[in-house]
Design an enzyme around this catalytic site. Sequence first.
Site, PDB file in Angstrom:
ATOM      1  N   LYS A  44       0.856  -1.193   0.000  1.00  0.00           N
ATOM      2  CA  LYS A  44       0.000   0.000   0.000  1.00  0.00           C
ATOM      3  C   LYS A  44       0.887   1.236   0.000  1.00  0.00           C
ATOM      4  O   LYS A  44       1.752   1.392   0.859  1.00  0.00           O
ATOM      5  CB  LYS A  44      -0.906  -0.014   1.229  1.00  0.00           C
ATOM      6  CG  LYS A  44      -1.734   1.258   1.419  1.00  0.00           C
ATOM      7  CD  LYS A  44      -2.478   1.239   2.751  1.00  0.00           C
ATOM      8  CE  LYS A  44      -3.119   2.581   3.065  1.00  0.00           C
ATOM      9  NZ  LYS A  44      -3.750   2.620   4.398  1.00  0.00           N
ATOM     10  N   ASP A  82      -2.309  10.441   3.445  1.00  0.00           N
ATOM     11  CA  ASP A  82      -3.708  10.079   3.663  1.00  0.00           C
ATOM     12  C   ASP A  82      -4.337  11.039   4.665  1.00  0.00           C
ATOM     13  O   ASP A  82      -4.165  10.898   5.871  1.00  0.00           O
ATOM     14  CB  ASP A  82      -3.812   8.637   4.169  1.00  0.00           C
ATOM     15  CG  ASP A  82      -5.248   8.260   4.522  1.00  0.00           C
ATOM     16  OD1 ASP A  82      -6.174   8.890   3.968  1.00  0.00           O
ATOM     17  OD2 ASP A  82      -5.431   7.340   5.340  1.00  0.00           O
ATOM     18  N   LYS A 135      -9.456  13.177   8.657  1.00  0.00           N
ATOM     19  CA  LYS A 135      -8.837  12.770   9.915  1.00  0.00           C
ATOM     20  C   LYS A 135      -8.707  13.962  10.863  1.00  0.00           C
ATOM     21  O   LYS A 135      -8.666  15.112  10.416  1.00  0.00           O
ATOM     22  CB  LYS A 135      -7.435  12.201   9.647  1.00  0.00           C
ATOM     23  CG  LYS A 135      -7.393  10.886   8.917  1.00  0.00           C
ATOM     24  CD  LYS A 135      -5.944  10.448   8.697  1.00  0.00           C
ATOM     25  CE  LYS A 135      -5.859   9.139   7.943  1.00  0.00           C
ATOM     26  NZ  LYS A 135      -6.313   7.989   8.747  1.00  0.00           N
ATOM     27  N   ASP A 160       1.687   6.415   5.531  1.00  0.00           N
ATOM     28  CA  ASP A 160       0.687   5.475   5.030  1.00  0.00           C
ATOM     29  C   ASP A 160       1.169   4.773   3.765  1.00  0.00           C
ATOM     30  O   ASP A 160       0.421   3.998   3.172  1.00  0.00           O
ATOM     31  CB  ASP A 160      -0.645   6.189   4.773  1.00  0.00           C
ATOM     32  CG  ASP A 160      -1.837   5.295   5.023  1.00  0.00           C
ATOM     33  OD1 ASP A 160      -1.681   4.279   5.721  1.00  0.00           O
ATOM     34  OD2 ASP A 160      -2.932   5.602   4.521  1.00  0.00           O
ATOM     35  N   ASP A 219     -12.034   7.276   4.641  1.00  0.00           N
ATOM     36  CA  ASP A 219     -10.753   7.047   5.313  1.00  0.00           C
ATOM     37  C   ASP A 219     -10.417   5.559   5.399  1.00  0.00           C
ATOM     38  O   ASP A 219      -9.366   5.198   5.906  1.00  0.00           O
ATOM     39  CB  ASP A 219     -10.763   7.672   6.713  1.00  0.00           C
ATOM     40  CG  ASP A 219      -9.371   7.777   7.312  1.00  0.00           C
ATOM     41  OD1 ASP A 219      -8.392   7.818   6.523  1.00  0.00           O
ATOM     42  OD2 ASP A 219      -9.243   7.797   8.546  1.00  0.00           O
ATOM     43  N   GLU A 254      -9.589   3.796   2.884  1.00  0.00           N
ATOM     44  CA  GLU A 254      -9.226   3.851   1.467  1.00  0.00           C
ATOM     45  C   GLU A 254      -8.198   2.807   1.053  1.00  0.00           C
ATOM     46  O   GLU A 254      -8.140   2.411  -0.114  1.00  0.00           O
ATOM     47  CB  GLU A 254      -8.704   5.245   1.108  1.00  0.00           C
ATOM     48  CG  GLU A 254      -7.225   5.506   1.375  1.00  0.00           C
ATOM     49  CD  GLU A 254      -6.821   5.357   2.837  1.00  0.00           C
ATOM     50  OE1 GLU A 254      -5.695   4.901   3.088  1.00  0.00           O
ATOM     51  OE2 GLU A 254      -7.628   5.695   3.726  1.00  0.00           O
ATOM     52  N   ARG A 270      -7.915  -0.349   1.550  1.00  0.00           N
ATOM     53  CA  ARG A 270      -8.504  -1.580   1.003  1.00  0.00           C
ATOM     54  C   ARG A 270      -9.068  -1.362  -0.395  1.00  0.00           C
ATOM     55  O   ARG A 270      -9.133  -2.296  -1.195  1.00  0.00           O
ATOM     56  CB  ARG A 270      -9.563  -2.111   1.962  1.00  0.00           C
ATOM     57  CG  ARG A 270     -10.767  -1.222   2.162  1.00  0.00           C
ATOM     58  CD  ARG A 270     -11.509  -1.493   3.454  1.00  0.00           C
ATOM     59  NE  ARG A 270     -10.758  -0.989   4.611  1.00  0.00           N
ATOM     60  CZ  ARG A 270     -11.149  -1.151   5.866  1.00  0.00           C
ATOM     61  NH1 ARG A 270     -12.260  -1.802   6.134  1.00  0.00           N
ATOM     62  NH2 ARG A 270     -10.428  -0.671   6.855  1.00  0.00           N
TER      63      ARG A 270
END
EC number: 3.4.11.1
Length: 495
Positions: A267, A272, A279, A290, A349, A351, A353
């Site tokens: 990933k 993010d 967030k 991230d 959030d 995201e 996956r």
Amino acid sequence: MKYSAKNTALSQIDSNIILAVFEDGELSPTAMQFDQLSQGYLTRLIQVGEVSGKQGQVLILRDIPNCQAQRIFIVGCGKKDKITERQYKQIIQKTIQTILETQASEVVSFLNEIELKNRDIHWNIRFAIETIEASFYQFDAFKTKKGDENSVLNEFIFDVQPELQQDALLAITYAQAIALGVKHAKDIANCPPNICNPTYLAEQAQSLAKHSNLINVQVLGEKEMAELNMFSYLAVSQGSANEAKMSVIEYRNHPDKNAKPIVLVGKGLTFDAGGISLKPADSMDEMKYDMCGAASVFGVMYALATLQLPLNVIGVLAGCENLPDGNSYRPGDILTTMSGLTVEVLNTDAEGRLVLCDALTYVERFNPELVIDVATLTGACVVALGQHNSGLIATDEKLAEKLLNAAEETTDKAWRLPLSEEYQEQLKSNFADLANIGGRWGGAITAGAFLANFTKNYPWAHLDIAGTAWLQGTNKGATGRPVSLLTQFLINQSK
């Protein structure tokens, strides 16, 4: 730094020597030799209380009778039969710290005489090198005043008996390659998000082809991904001015050119912010991390190419950003994934996956032997396991066992989480095939359960590194995990 394994008579060493002593006056085998050579010098120091053997004590001796060495570092190691791997690491760190303060240029270490339960000299040496290299690491690329790079220590010699030297040299080779992989993973992860965007990540991937002629790299931009119907991945990137890019790093060195590849998917959310489901501001700067999954896959591919293991391995860096904007995807949107399954977005959030599901579908084209994805996927994993163990989810028992064995071998720890059909119930949507979140409970598991829907055509494992990828506080920075675990897994697969 240069590492080597030699066997030299104690009386002939004219540089610097590291010896282990333990509590209650116990000496390591070479410390006993030194005591005899120096006519009981060490025994007298113990008797008067100068040497305690307690962990954390390092005493520097000079001008010792019958000894040519410039300095003798007497390292306290604690109770001889109770030294843990964590304590061994602390012993190495304290020793290196002391050596650097003396400006010694060469040392001969006998610390590999320390006995650890279920560990051999190969492990002792390898773990020592990885610890030493980690202690040297600093990221100051963006500081006007650089850190101290003037250490004169340039050679670290492990004293090893002749019959063990081949194993010791192999340990050195593995350790140096893994340490380099960890360093590169840290460098990429620590890079600020205004520099390290998806294009930068792709450029780093392309640089691997220059490092090794066994590597070829292909970069897919948004146009290419749209042609492949990777609309879930692309939705996450809609709010960013930086184009999403997926880098495919192919390493081929298996004797059988047609051997199925092992695939690693990382990933790569280079930042993010959570998208529309924004967030909190507190610690949002850490969301540059991230992309640590992608950074770790890069590090593994670097180590793999350095070792030239006889495998076929493909590393995928799934790079993009998740930012709020008028073009951002929204809660309530329904996305069509590359697999054809539809997903209702309940939280933008969640995201990672949505990016990974398309990347995991994409890699089917390689007919993989197995697939492992690595992701800073859920805060729920940190709540469940803390910051010491990565979370492991797998659909294949043998693969899970092999990964846990590699984790045990390297102390790059992982803990397996369950994956049963009941968790799929939490992902049901009234309007699509799946929802992208599964409610409050078992968030790390339901995230893995979501991904499992896209991995039915190959053995698959998922490593959630949200708690292990970086440190906070005064030691803030990327850890480089799980480069060590995954490289060891590949070493084991190559045997």
